[in-house]
Enzyme design. Sequence first.
Site, PDB file in Angstrom:
ATOM      1  N   LYS A 253      69.044  49.818  40.946  1.00 46.97           N
ATOM      2  CA  LYS A 253      69.684  50.309  39.713  1.00 46.97           C
ATOM      3  C   LYS A 253      70.435  49.169  39.026  1.00 46.97           C
ATOM      4  O   LYS A 253      70.200  48.875  37.855  1.00 46.97           O
ATOM      5  CB  LYS A 253      70.682  51.438  40.039  1.00 46.97           C
ATOM      6  CG  LYS A 253      71.621  51.759  38.887  1.00 46.97           C
ATOM      7  CD  LYS A 253      72.572  52.887  39.197  1.00 46.97           C
ATOM      8  CE  LYS A 253      73.920  52.492  39.712  1.00 46.97           C
ATOM      9  NZ  LYS A 253      74.834  51.859  38.756  1.00 46.97           N
ATOM     10  N   ASN A 254      71.331  48.535  39.767  1.00 46.21           N
ATOM     11  CA  ASN A 254      72.194  47.546  39.117  1.00 46.21           C
ATOM     12  C   ASN A 254      71.412  46.357  38.582  1.00 46.21           C
ATOM     13  O   ASN A 254      71.726  45.826  37.518  1.00 46.21           O
ATOM     14  CB  ASN A 254      73.287  47.082  40.091  1.00 46.21           C
ATOM     15  CG  ASN A 254      74.322  48.183  40.321  1.00 46.21           C
ATOM     16  OD1 ASN A 254      74.366  49.167  39.584  1.00 46.21           O
ATOM     17  ND2 ASN A 254      75.137  48.031  41.344  1.00 46.21           N
TER      18      ASN A 254
ATOM     19  N   CYS B  53      81.879  55.030  36.316  1.00 48.04           N
ATOM     20  CA  CYS B  53      82.622  55.774  37.336  1.00 48.04           C
ATOM     21  C   CYS B  53      84.100  55.427  37.262  1.00 48.04           C
ATOM     22  O   CYS B  53      84.467  54.281  37.013  1.00 48.04           O
ATOM     23  CB  CYS B  53      82.110  55.412  38.726  1.00 48.04           C
ATOM     24  SG  CYS B  53      80.460  56.003  39.049  1.00 48.04           S
TER      25      CYS B  53
ATOM     26  N   ARG C 136      89.128  49.214  35.246  1.00 50.34           N
ATOM     27  CA  ARG C 136      87.999  48.283  35.357  1.00 50.34           C
ATOM     28  C   ARG C 136      88.009  47.387  34.128  1.00 50.34           C
ATOM     29  O   ARG C 136      87.244  47.575  33.188  1.00 50.34           O
ATOM     30  CB  ARG C 136      86.687  49.053  35.495  1.00 50.34           C
ATOM     31  CG  ARG C 136      86.602  49.811  36.794  1.00 50.34           C
ATOM     32  CD  ARG C 136      85.310  50.572  36.945  1.00 50.34           C
ATOM     33  NE  ARG C 136      84.190  49.736  37.334  1.00 50.34           N
ATOM     34  CZ  ARG C 136      82.975  50.220  37.614  1.00 50.34           C
ATOM     35  NH1 ARG C 136      82.736  51.512  37.543  1.00 50.34           N
ATOM     36  NH2 ARG C 136      82.000  49.410  37.971  1.00 50.34           N
TER      37      ARG C 136
ATOM     38  N   ASP D 146      80.009  49.792  47.415  1.00 54.97           N
ATOM     39  CA  ASP D 146      79.201  50.951  47.033  1.00 54.97           C
ATOM     40  C   ASP D 146      78.742  51.761  48.252  1.00 54.97           C
ATOM     41  O   ASP D 146      78.197  52.854  48.090  1.00 54.97           O
ATOM     42  CB  ASP D 146      77.976  50.510  46.211  1.00 54.97           C
ATOM     43  CG  ASP D 146      78.364  50.138  44.786  1.00 54.97           C
ATOM     44  OD1 ASP D 146      79.500  50.422  44.382  1.00 54.97           O
ATOM     45  OD2 ASP D 146      77.521  49.553  44.077  1.00 54.97           O
TER      46      ASP D 146
ATOM     47  N   ARG E  20      72.458  59.912  37.984  1.00 48.28           N
ATOM     48  CA  ARG E  20      72.677  58.660  37.251  1.00 48.28           C
ATOM     49  C   ARG E  20      72.078  57.479  38.001  1.00 48.28           C
ATOM     50  O   ARG E  20      71.683  56.492  37.384  1.00 48.28           O
ATOM     51  CB  ARG E  20      74.186  58.381  37.178  1.00 48.28           C
ATOM     52  CG  ARG E  20      74.903  58.971  36.014  1.00 48.28           C
ATOM     53  CD  ARG E  20      76.288  58.371  35.961  1.00 48.28           C
ATOM     54  NE  ARG E  20      76.202  56.929  36.174  1.00 48.28           N
ATOM     55  CZ  ARG E  20      77.180  56.179  36.668  1.00 48.28           C
ATOM     56  NH1 ARG E  20      78.331  56.707  36.991  1.00 48.28           N
ATOM     57  NH2 ARG E  20      77.024  54.877  36.817  1.00 48.28           N
TER      58      ARG E  20
HETATM   59  C1  UD1 Z   1      79.056  46.025  39.804  1.00 50.62           C
HETATM   60  C2  UD1 Z   1      78.143  47.166  40.179  1.00 50.62           C
HETATM   61  C3  UD1 Z   1      78.882  48.207  41.013  1.00 50.62           C
HETATM   62  C4  UD1 Z   1      79.564  47.552  42.204  1.00 50.62           C
HETATM   63  C5  UD1 Z   1      80.401  46.357  41.769  1.00 50.62           C
HETATM   64  C6  UD1 Z   1      80.987  45.587  42.936  1.00 50.62           C
HETATM   65  C7  UD1 Z   1      76.662  47.224  38.235  1.00 50.62           C
HETATM   66  C8  UD1 Z   1      76.196  47.965  37.045  1.00 50.62           C
HETATM   67  N1  UD1 Z   1      77.662  47.793  38.953  1.00 50.62           N
HETATM   68  O1  UD1 Z   1      80.066  46.571  38.980  1.00 50.62           O
HETATM   69  O2  UD1 Z   1      77.930  49.164  41.469  1.00 50.62           O
HETATM   70  O3  UD1 Z   1      80.415  48.491  42.821  1.00 50.62           O
HETATM   71  O4  UD1 Z   1      79.598  45.449  40.995  1.00 50.62           O
HETATM   72  O5  UD1 Z   1      79.986  45.175  43.797  1.00 50.62           O
HETATM   73  O6  UD1 Z   1      76.135  46.182  38.581  1.00 50.62           O
HETATM   74  N2  UD1 Z   1      87.324  42.884  37.384  1.00 50.62           N
HETATM   75  C9  UD1 Z   1      88.378  42.401  36.651  1.00 50.62           C
HETATM   76  N3  UD1 Z   1      88.109  41.838  35.426  1.00 50.62           N
HETATM   77  C10 UD1 Z   1      86.853  41.736  34.933  1.00 50.62           C
HETATM   78  C11 UD1 Z   1      85.773  42.232  35.707  1.00 50.62           C
HETATM   79  C12 UD1 Z   1      86.041  42.812  36.924  1.00 50.62           C
HETATM   80  O7  UD1 Z   1      89.528  42.480  37.064  1.00 50.62           O
HETATM   81  O8  UD1 Z   1      86.674  41.209  33.830  1.00 50.62           O
HETATM   82  C13 UD1 Z   1      87.599  43.539  38.698  1.00 50.62           C
HETATM   83  C14 UD1 Z   1      87.215  45.021  38.677  1.00 50.62           C
HETATM   84  O9  UD1 Z   1      88.225  45.804  38.128  1.00 50.62           O
HETATM   85  C15 UD1 Z   1      86.992  45.301  40.138  1.00 50.62           C
HETATM   86  C16 UD1 Z   1      86.408  43.980  40.646  1.00 50.62           C
HETATM   87  O10 UD1 Z   1      86.735  42.995  39.682  1.00 50.62           O
HETATM   88  O11 UD1 Z   1      88.206  45.559  40.802  1.00 50.62           O
HETATM   89  C17 UD1 Z   1      84.905  44.013  40.854  1.00 50.62           C
HETATM   90  O12 UD1 Z   1      84.268  44.338  39.658  1.00 50.62           O
HETATM   91  P1  UD1 Z   1      82.819  43.767  39.255  1.00 50.62           P
HETATM   92  O13 UD1 Z   1      82.309  42.897  40.340  1.00 50.62           O
HETATM   93  O14 UD1 Z   1      82.924  43.226  37.892  1.00 50.62           O
HETATM   94  O15 UD1 Z   1      81.989  45.094  39.248  1.00 50.62           O
HETATM   95  P2  UD1 Z   1      81.005  45.602  38.120  1.00 50.62           P
HETATM   96  O16 UD1 Z   1      80.194  44.473  37.602  1.00 50.62           O
HETATM   97  O17 UD1 Z   1      81.742  46.470  37.175  1.00 50.62           O
END
Ligand code: UD1
Length: 418
Positions: free
Chosen positions: A22-23, A117, A122, A305, A397
Site C-alpha cells: 500500500k505505502n 489515521c 502528524r 504498523d 482503506r
Molecule cells: C509512513 C507510512 C505509515 C507508517 C509510517 C512510519 C505511508 C503512506 N505511511 O507514514 O504507514 O506508520 O510511515 O513507518 O507511507 N514527523 C514529523 N514531522 C514531519 C514528518 C513526520 O514530526 O514533517 C513525525 C510524525 O509525526 C511521526 C514520525 O515523524 O511521529 C514518523 O512519521 P513518518 O515517518 O513521516 O510517517 P508517514 O510518512 O506519515
Amino acid sequence: MGRYGVEGGHPLQGSVKVSGSKNASLALIAAATMAPGVTVLEGIPAIRDVEVMLAITRALGGEAQWVGAGRLSLRIPTGLNTTVPFAEGRQIRASSLFLGALVAAQGRAEVPLPGGCDLGPRPVDLHLKGLAALGAQVEVEHGLIKARAKSLEGARIYLDFPSVGATENLMMAACQARGQTVIENAAREPEVVDLANFLNAMGAHIRGAGTDVIKIDGPTVWRPATYSVIPDRIEAGTFLIMGAVCGGPLRVVNVISTHLQPVIAKLREAGATVEEGEGLLEVYREGPLAPVHVKTMPYPGFPTDLQSPMLVLLSQARGTSIVVETVFDNRFQVVQELQRMGANIRVEGSAAVVVGSTPLCGAEVQIPDLRAGAALTIAALLARGETILDRTGCLERGYENWWDKLTRLGARLRPLPE
Ligand code: UD1
C-alpha cells in the site's frame, strides 16, 4: 463505515497471497505524475487509499485506469493542474506526496494539510523545511500548503527524524533540482527504496536509498516507465502474527523475507516457528507463547504498523510483555477495544504493559484506525463467541480482499447491516 461479525475459535490454516505494498503504491502514483506519457504500475492493490490517489491524479488532469488485475495505466499530459482537491487530499496522509511531485515537475503545488489515521499530531514540518532548502517558497494558510519554485537547487538536507513521507517527498522534488541533493538521516524503509528504483526507471539518478544518506543528481529528463511494486510487508507481517497466535500452519506467499526480519525475530522469540522458503514464509506454533519486549523503531526496527497486532499476540503469551511505541504519539487507541474483549493491557505513557495470557471473548468493538482494525480482526478470530467489528471501512482503506482472504483461511465471518 461497515460492520462485520466474526465468530472466533475456528482453526485458521492454509495459504494466503500478500498484495502489493500500500505505502509504496501511494508514493509510486504520486511520482508517476512527474513523467508525461503512459506509465504502467503492476501489482497495485485495489484499496481505497489507492482510489483516493487516483482520484487526485484525475483531478490534476491525468487519466488513470485499471487495465488488468493490479495493473494500472496512468496517462500524464504535459502540464498538470497544481491543486490537490480538498475532499480527497484531506482523507489520506499520502496526498502530501503530491507536494514534492508537483513542485518539481510543474513549479507549484497547493495541497491541503493531510489527514489519515489519527495517530497523534502528524506534522509535515520536515517536508516543508526540506522543500524550502531546495529553494521553494512554502507557506501554510487556511489549511493549505502552498509551494512555488521557478527552479530548484540541490542542497544538503538533514532530517531531524527519518520520516518516510519527508524522505519520499524530498527525493521526488530533488530529482528536478539542479546539481546534487544529499538527504541525511533519511528513512531506510523498503518503500523508500522502491520509490527510488521507480524514479530511476523514469530517468532519475538516485543512489543510497535504503541507507541513511541518499544522493540525488538532477535535473531529471523524465520518461514514463513500467514498474512492479514490492509486496506489502505490513500485510505479510499481519498474517504471520495471525498464524503465530492462532497456531497455523499458515503459508504467506509473495513476501520479501529480508523486509520482515524484525518481525520474524520477535515471533521466534515468542515461541512460533517461522520457516523461510522462496518468496514465502510459513508460520506455526506448537507450544505456548512466551512474553517478549517490543520497541517500535524506524526500519529496520520493529514496524509501528505491526504494533497493534503484536499487542493481541502478547495478550496470549504467558507472562508480562512491554511494548514501547517510539514513532507515533497516539498509537494505543486499540487498547481500550482490546480491554473490552478481555485483554489485560495498560498504557503508561509511550509503553503498553501486556499481562497474559487472558482468554478473549466476543464483544462489540469500534475500529479506531487501519492497523488497529487488523489487530481487532485477529482478536476476534481468537475470541470465544461472536465479535462485532464496527467501522470496518477503515480496514478496506489498506487491506485488499481482507474478508475473502480470511474466509479462505477458514475464518467464519459475515457482513452486517449498519
Ligand atoms: C509512513 C507510512 C505509515 C507508517 C509510517 C512510519 C505511508 C503512506 N505511511 O507514514 O504507514 O506508520 O510511515 O513507518 O507511507 N514527523 C514529523 N514531522 C514531519 C514528518 C513526520 O514530526 O514533517 C513525525 C510524525 O509525526 C511521526 C514520525 O515523524 O511521529 C514518523 O512519521 P513518518 O515517518 O513521516 O510517517 P508517514 O510518512 O506519515
